[in-house]
Scaffold this motif. Structure first.
Motif, PDB file in Angstrom:
ATOM      1  N   THR A 244       0.833  -1.199   0.000  1.00  0.00           N
ATOM      2  CA  THR A 244       0.000   0.000   0.000  1.00  0.00           C
ATOM      3  C   THR A 244       0.872   1.254   0.000  1.00  0.00           C
ATOM      4  O   THR A 244       2.090   1.179   0.234  1.00  0.00           O
ATOM      5  CB  THR A 244      -0.922   0.028   1.232  1.00  0.00           C
ATOM      6  OG1 THR A 244      -0.113   0.157   2.405  1.00  0.00           O
ATOM      7  CG2 THR A 244      -1.792  -1.211   1.312  1.00  0.00           C
TER       8      THR A 244
ATOM      9  N   ASN B  80       0.827   3.657   2.198  1.00  0.00           N
ATOM     10  CA  ASN B  80       1.355   3.908   3.542  1.00  0.00           C
ATOM     11  C   ASN B  80       2.595   3.067   3.821  1.00  0.00           C
ATOM     12  O   ASN B  80       3.578   3.562   4.383  1.00  0.00           O
ATOM     13  CB  ASN B  80       0.283   3.627   4.598  1.00  0.00           C
ATOM     14  CG  ASN B  80      -0.821   4.646   4.572  1.00  0.00           C
ATOM     15  OD1 ASN B  80      -0.647   5.744   4.071  1.00  0.00           O
ATOM     16  ND2 ASN B  80      -1.971   4.284   5.102  1.00  0.00           N
ATOM     17  N   GLN B  81       2.562   1.814   3.435  1.00  0.00           N
ATOM     18  CA  GLN B  81       3.729   0.957   3.632  1.00  0.00           C
ATOM     19  C   GLN B  81       4.906   1.425   2.785  1.00  0.00           C
ATOM     20  O   GLN B  81       6.052   1.409   3.242  1.00  0.00           O
ATOM     21  CB  GLN B  81       3.385  -0.491   3.275  1.00  0.00           C
ATOM     22  CG  GLN B  81       2.409  -1.135   4.220  1.00  0.00           C
ATOM     23  CD  GLN B  81       1.912  -2.471   3.690  1.00  0.00           C
ATOM     24  OE1 GLN B  81       1.788  -2.662   2.474  1.00  0.00           O
ATOM     25  NE2 GLN B  81       1.629  -3.389   4.594  1.00  0.00           N
TER      26      GLN B  81
ATOM     27  N   THR C 185       6.435   4.604   4.350  1.00  0.00           N
ATOM     28  CA  THR C 185       7.210   4.252   5.542  1.00  0.00           C
ATOM     29  C   THR C 185       8.534   3.607   5.165  1.00  0.00           C
ATOM     30  O   THR C 185       9.588   3.940   5.727  1.00  0.00           O
ATOM     31  CB  THR C 185       6.402   3.311   6.449  1.00  0.00           C
ATOM     32  OG1 THR C 185       5.154   3.928   6.760  1.00  0.00           O
ATOM     33  CG2 THR C 185       7.146   3.001   7.721  1.00  0.00           C
TER      34      THR C 185
ATOM     35  N   CYS D  38       1.635  14.632   1.692  1.00  0.00           N
ATOM     36  CA  CYS D  38       2.923  13.957   1.602  1.00  0.00           C
ATOM     37  C   CYS D  38       3.308  13.836   0.124  1.00  0.00           C
ATOM     38  O   CYS D  38       2.655  13.117  -0.629  1.00  0.00           O
ATOM     39  CB  CYS D  38       2.854  12.578   2.248  1.00  0.00           C
ATOM     40  SG  CYS D  38       4.401  11.690   2.173  1.00  0.00           S
TER      41      CYS D  38
ATOM     42  N   ALA E 129       3.789  10.253  -1.078  1.00  0.00           N
ATOM     43  CA  ALA E 129       2.547   9.502  -1.272  1.00  0.00           C
ATOM     44  C   ALA E 129       1.885   9.878  -2.588  1.00  0.00           C
ATOM     45  O   ALA E 129       1.329   9.013  -3.277  1.00  0.00           O
ATOM     46  CB  ALA E 129       1.595   9.752  -0.115  1.00  0.00           C
TER      47      ALA E 129
ATOM     48  N   ALA F 238      -4.620   2.539   1.045  1.00  0.00           N
ATOM     49  CA  ALA F 238      -4.806   1.622   2.191  1.00  0.00           C
ATOM     50  C   ALA F 238      -6.192   1.121   2.304  1.00  0.00           C
ATOM     51  O   ALA F 238      -7.193   1.291   2.103  1.00  0.00           O
ATOM     52  CB  ALA F 238      -4.422   2.300   3.492  1.00  0.00           C
TER      53      ALA F 238
END
Length: 63
Positions: free
Chosen positions: A2, A4-5, A8, A49, A52, A63
């Protein structure tokens, strides 16, 4: 993976890369760590972001 992953993982990679570059190349690379941290901090409050946005255009799933 995703968005978000991916964000990160990318942030973690950039921090580790900047530590290695700071140690082996120049102490000025510590500013890369500062930039990544500041970007993470502002995105927590604003929800904006850049990484993103780029990753969503590259085809990562929400997500």
């Amino acid at each position: 993976m995703t968005i978000n992953q991916a964000v990160t993982a990318f942030a973690g990679f950039m921090v580790l890369l900047s530590v290695v570059l700071t140690y082996y190349v120049s102490p000025y690379f510590v500013w890369l760590t500062v930039f990544v941290g500041a970007n993470l901090f502002q995105s927590a409050f604003t929800g904006i972001c850049p990484a993103a946005t780029i990753m969503s255009k590259l085809g990562f799933k929400a997500a």
